[in-house]
Design an enzyme around this catalytic site. Sequence first.
Site, PDB file in Angstrom:
ATOM      1  N   SER A   1      44.341  79.240   5.766  1.00 29.55           N
ATOM      2  CA  SER A   1      45.838  78.999   5.744  1.00 29.55           C
ATOM      3  C   SER A   1      46.103  77.676   6.719  1.00 29.55           C
ATOM      4  O   SER A   1      46.976  76.978   6.249  1.00 29.55           O
ATOM      5  CB  SER A   1      46.313  80.082   6.516  1.00 29.55           C
ATOM      6  OG  SER A   1      45.889  80.140   8.021  1.00 29.55           O
ATOM      7  N   ASP A   2      45.197  77.126   7.346  1.00 28.18           N
ATOM      8  CA  ASP A   2      45.276  75.689   7.829  1.00 28.18           C
ATOM      9  C   ASP A   2      45.368  74.673   6.781  1.00 28.18           C
ATOM     10  O   ASP A   2      46.115  73.810   6.835  1.00 28.18           O
ATOM     11  CB  ASP A   2      44.056  75.484   8.843  1.00 28.18           C
ATOM     12  CG  ASP A   2      44.294  76.267  10.135  1.00 28.18           C
ATOM     13  OD1 ASP A   2      45.213  76.860  10.434  1.00 28.18           O
ATOM     14  OD2 ASP A   2      42.997  76.370  10.918  1.00 28.18           O
ATOM     15  N   VAL A   3      44.492  74.903   5.612  1.00 23.67           N
ATOM     16  CA  VAL A   3      44.426  73.770   4.734  1.00 23.67           C
ATOM     17  C   VAL A   3      45.755  74.065   4.042  1.00 23.67           C
ATOM     18  O   VAL A   3      46.477  72.992   3.608  1.00 23.67           O
ATOM     19  CB  VAL A   3      43.351  74.146   3.660  1.00 23.67           C
ATOM     20  CG1 VAL A   3      43.386  73.185   2.455  1.00 23.67           C
ATOM     21  CG2 VAL A   3      41.906  73.816   4.412  1.00 23.67           C
TER      22      VAL A   3
END
Lengths: 405, 395
Positions: B162-164
């Site tokens: 989810s960071d990406v």
Amino acid sequence: MEVKENKDVLLTGIKVLDLADEKASFCPKLLADMGASVIKVERPGGDPSRDIGPFWKNSPHPEKSLFFQYNNANKRGITLDLEKGLGREIFLKLVNKTDIVVETFPPGYLKDLGLGFEALSEVNPRLILLSVTGFGKDGPRSKYKSCDLVASAFGGSLCVSGSSSTPPLKPFGEQSHYTASLFGAIAILLALRKRTQSGKGEHIDISMQEAVASTLDHVMVRYFYDRVIPERQGSLHWDSSFCISPCKDGYLLLTLFQQWETLIELMDSEDMAEDLVEESWRDEEYRLRHADHIIEVLERWTKTHTTDELFKLGQLMRFPWAPVQSPREVLESPHLKARNFFVDMDYPQIGTSIKCPGSPYKFSSGFLNRRKRAPLIGEDNISVYRNELGLSDEELQRLSSMHVI
Amino acid sequence: MNKGVLNGLRVLDFTWMLAGPYATRILADFGAEVIKVQCSKTARGAESDLTGYFNTWNRNKRGITLDMSYPEAREIALKLTAKSDVVIENFSPRVMSNWGLEYENLKEVKRDLIMVSISAMGQTGPWRDFVAYGPTIQALSGLTYLTSFSQNPPMGLGYSYSDVIAGLYAALAVLAALEYRDRTGKGQYVDISEYEAMCTLMGPAILDAYLNNNEILPKGNDADHIPAAPYGCYRCLGMDRWCVIAVFNEAEWQALSNVMGHPSWSTDEKFSSLSKRKAYADELDELLGQWTGRYTSEELVSLLQETGVPAGVVQNAEDIAKDPQLRARDYFMKLEHPALGMVTSDASPIKFSDSVTADWKAAPLLGEDNRYVYMELLGMTESELSSYIEKGVIG
């Protein structure tokens, strides 16, 4: 159904022809959400991604696919058979009036039809063509067939998900297609800037395998720097910083080591810290070596609480904990509701309006967070072919009887 | 910075960890002058300039040091803002306002500024101050729950996906806001929520929960809503080696049956159509798995793909690093780093016809570009710079 034009929106005036199936239909949707005018071009009878569920009332039907609905909202829709000569002629007329074409055919397919990038550029030198394929347009595997499962396997997301006692596990829900679509949308906006400088269009070639491999966080970094080949370790995070533990009513994601003293105080105040109060556990290295024991003790503690109790308590003490939520719980999230994340979308096929996930960004200007439902098959044929291309009713009749549209 | 398409664009980069740096790496890869602001007190862990993690997500950027706990640092940050097109940050919502660097303050020195904030939850709402990392967001979004073989226990992804995703959305937002600024002359503020970003990639499942009264259960690798069978991950010869196979139509089923040499079960009535194969998927998977176990994943996948059956090798990090397809397309590249040596990373899945990576550079050392940024861009004198360094404002 005409989308009301508003000249003060992020991508107003950008025109997109969307030939993509499930591999990249999310890409033009991202652009449509930001105000681009997107026409979905489907083959007569409809795009095959209409066969992908879930379906409304669980009954498969091309106009009731919620997958198609979600990924094609805010677009208009026409039908056109590119495998017929007349279809190609009409397509070139559309290409002449567009900025961007997005396609997901196997490499070489459009070229064989005489619709390769060179041919399209001749008609419209400013055209930006985005091709999303399993492996890219060249290389030894370019002819291989792909899908979300194949791209995820070759791209590396399977090998680190799942546990050592299960097969590798694919991330849920067409993630490779979404990832490729996000890269594709970024590439398109970059190409638009490039076009402003050079006056020329561009053929962008996105590989789903590469898109997946570019989202792996620690996986390739650890290989290149530490020669580590990351393995599957169930719900334990790669650096053991998080695990998933059962509660009375569900599961909680929680940290193992962070703010150790606070954590032990919390557990000890309920007489549940067991031997973790001992001095040896204050050593970080020791904790890392005996993570299994910490997980066991944590589990006995979390089982005495509900997920909500521990979520609230944890966040109060600034622990990055959270319940493992189901889609229904996501829908009911008070935070998402307060931010108006869900937008209403008219869905006349079922005679009501529905709540649809909106966009993850709030732009202070130039953005309308609204959704028009996905087009019905060929819904905008008349408005596009007659009003925009200037075809006569007779011509439209003829095209229809020849199954070109 | 390099000669890419974003040449001339200046980005003041207050991001750290993964989501923010991933976004600004895309901008830097394509030629933007990204000035990463660090502070020696906090440049540890993922922000230490001598780690592979930092070097991977911060290449092509410039690096300066500025300790925002000093009041003078705010003045310097405002001067830098005045010379930038974009300011981007991914702190908890209160941090930029504590420093007096909210959009309202920044736009006073740069009228058409684009400011992008990425945070776990977003700048508003009851959970705005909640602490969350990638795994937290994945748990909240439904991705962890659904990426599991069963409800008990849930499993999830082995990395911070989810960071990406938040980073990709942020890069997209910057480019869309630029498009808008160039057309209208207006800058703006963009609030990105990583929680919402992850939920946008769960769209069909959320619509399913809303419209159908189904309890949506995790199904592991099962096809579930995808019109394919067999569809799954199967064991192959060797230690922990696996392949995937996905059969969407009759032609692919016949091709698979051919490769298998038409075992008697493959002509069984209960596997004679897609809907029947889906109905008896467990049995089918069992039989297919016995066959795949006799081959290496690589040879099996070649055999299947040559006859037109979608199949894939479950590649691990080493397989990917050596993958002939990725190599043929220059997916990986090497950069020389003064301390880490020659190191490999992914290039960019976005390639243009004239893309070159020849002028790409490794991530900056801590404060590497202090002289350029403070003296050349801001016009500080040598003695002003040394006095700020001495006080610790720049450091």
